[in-house]
Design an enzyme around this catalytic site. Structure first.
Site, PDB file in Angstrom:
ATOM      1  N   CYS A 198     104.402 -81.991 -74.338  1.00 24.46           N
ATOM      2  CA  CYS A 198     104.829 -81.116 -75.479  1.00 24.46           C
ATOM      3  C   CYS A 198     104.279 -79.718 -75.575  1.00 24.46           C
ATOM      4  CB  CYS A 198     104.671 -81.798 -76.773  1.00 24.46           C
ATOM      5  SG  CYS A 198     104.865 -80.793 -78.128  1.00 24.46           S
TER       6      CYS A 198
ATOM      7  N   LYS B 196     108.001 -94.028 -81.585  1.00 24.23           N
ATOM      8  CA  LYS B 196     106.594 -93.719 -82.168  1.00 24.23           C
ATOM      9  C   LYS B 196     106.098 -94.912 -82.734  1.00 24.23           C
ATOM     10  CE  LYS B 196     108.288 -88.964 -83.775  1.00 24.23           C
ATOM     11  NZ  LYS B 196     109.694 -89.298 -83.702  1.00 24.23           N
TER      12      LYS B 196
ATOM     13  N   GLU C 182     102.157 -78.474 -87.406  1.00 22.33           N
ATOM     14  CA  GLU C 182     102.890 -77.173 -86.761  1.00 22.33           C
ATOM     15  C   GLU C 182     101.552 -76.444 -86.130  1.00 22.33           C
ATOM     16  OE1 GLU C 182     105.757 -76.558 -87.087  1.00 22.33           O
ATOM     17  OE2 GLU C 182     106.503 -77.949 -88.406  1.00 22.33           O
ATOM     18  N   SER C 183     102.009 -76.047 -84.838  1.00 22.54           N
ATOM     19  CA  SER C 183     101.099 -75.542 -83.860  1.00 22.54           C
ATOM     20  C   SER C 183     100.271 -74.321 -84.397  1.00 22.54           C
ATOM     21  CB  SER C 183     101.656 -75.459 -82.605  1.00 22.54           C
ATOM     22  OG  SER C 183     102.836 -74.473 -82.646  1.00 22.54           O
TER      23      SER C 183
ATOM     24  N   VAL D  62     104.570 -83.839 -83.522  1.00 27.51           N
ATOM     25  CA  VAL D  62     103.168 -83.591 -83.057  1.00 27.51           C
ATOM     26  C   VAL D  62     103.260 -82.193 -82.615  1.00 27.51           C
ATOM     27  CG1 VAL D  62     103.027 -85.696 -81.690  1.00 27.51           C
ATOM     28  CG2 VAL D  62     104.005 -84.069 -80.381  1.00 27.51           C
TER      29      VAL D  62
END
Length: 249
Positions: free
Chosen positions: A31, A58, A87-88, A71
């Site tokens: 990802c 999952k 949230e990155s 993720v």
């Protein structure tokens, strides 16, 4: 206590983790958004436990950490009630403020806002190339044309800034946030009929930037090669994503 190096799926028991106050990051090895968080953690040298999640199937317990099943997720085990962030970009900003020894975001409020806008402007690049990158047989015929048009913004921005990195003379938040896709773009040479590559005459600055960023220590720690990305996307297209091939390299 060792965490199994695998992607946990439905029916998997929740891993037994030590209550040691160390950050826990829930991610998927292929990802790009998860890779963003791993890059920040490694750049700052922050100890963390890695728990990998099968996104197609999952584990039931994962909703306790990420209600939407997304993720990456970062669990703050040293904080009361051990909250989890998702949230990155939100996670990256939190880590930069909480652990300021190595600043990755600009300290100037205006430049910080402009850099966050630039990161958001990468969304059209991702949406245009995603069907091709994921080996979707129904990808629009003009997908790569649209991808290049969206990417022009970043070639021009790098020229405007006149520095080797988007952040300046040293690597920073924009560079880390964009990198995961640039790691994946070379897989297009392996998965597309035309063996697609970025054209040096159009994206010369970005290609120099990509070479420079690829040598960064945090980038090298999180990197997977183009063949592995291509193999994963091929398995995903067949409906049986092989997440754990990342650990066999």
């Amino acid at each position: 206590m060792s965490i199994p190096k695998k992607h946990f799926k439905k029916g998997s028991a929740k891993p037994q983790l030590p209550e040691d106050g160390v950050l826990r990051v829930y991610s998927m090895r292929f990802c790009p958004f998860s890779q963003r968080v791993h890059l920040i953690l490694d750049a700052k040298g922050l100890p963390h436990h890695k728990i990998y999640i099968d996104l197609i199937d999952k584990p039931e317990w994962y909703k306790d950490y990420s209600p939407l099943g997304k993720v990456p997720a970062l669990q703050l085990t040293s904080v009361e009630k051990q909250p989890t962030l998702v949230e990155s970009l939100i996670i990256a900003e939190y880590l930069d403020e909480q652990y300021p020894e190595l600043r990755l975001f600009p300290t100037d409020p205006l430049q910080k806002a402009q850099d966050k806008i630039l990161i958001e402007r990468f969304a059209p690049v991702v949406s245009a190339v995603y069907p091709v990158l994921t080996c979707n047989p129904n990808a629009p015929k003009d997908a790569l044309t649209n991808f290049e048009a969206a990417l022009d913004v970043f070639e021009q921005e790098l020229a405007r800034r006149g520095t080797p990195y988007f952040a300046g003379q040293t690597i920073g938040i924009v560079d880390y946030m964009l990198w995961p896709w640039f790691e994946r773009f070379p897989s297009l040479k392996l998965t597309t009929e035309q063996q697609y590559e970025l054209k040096p005459e159009r994206f010369g600055l970005l290609l120099k930037w990509r070479e420079l960023v690829s040598q960064n220590e945090a980038v090298r720690k999180t990197a997977l090669d183009a063949q592995l990305h291509a193999d994963f996307q091929s398995s995903k297209r067949l409906g049986k994503p092989q997440y754990d091939i990342a650990f066999k390299a």
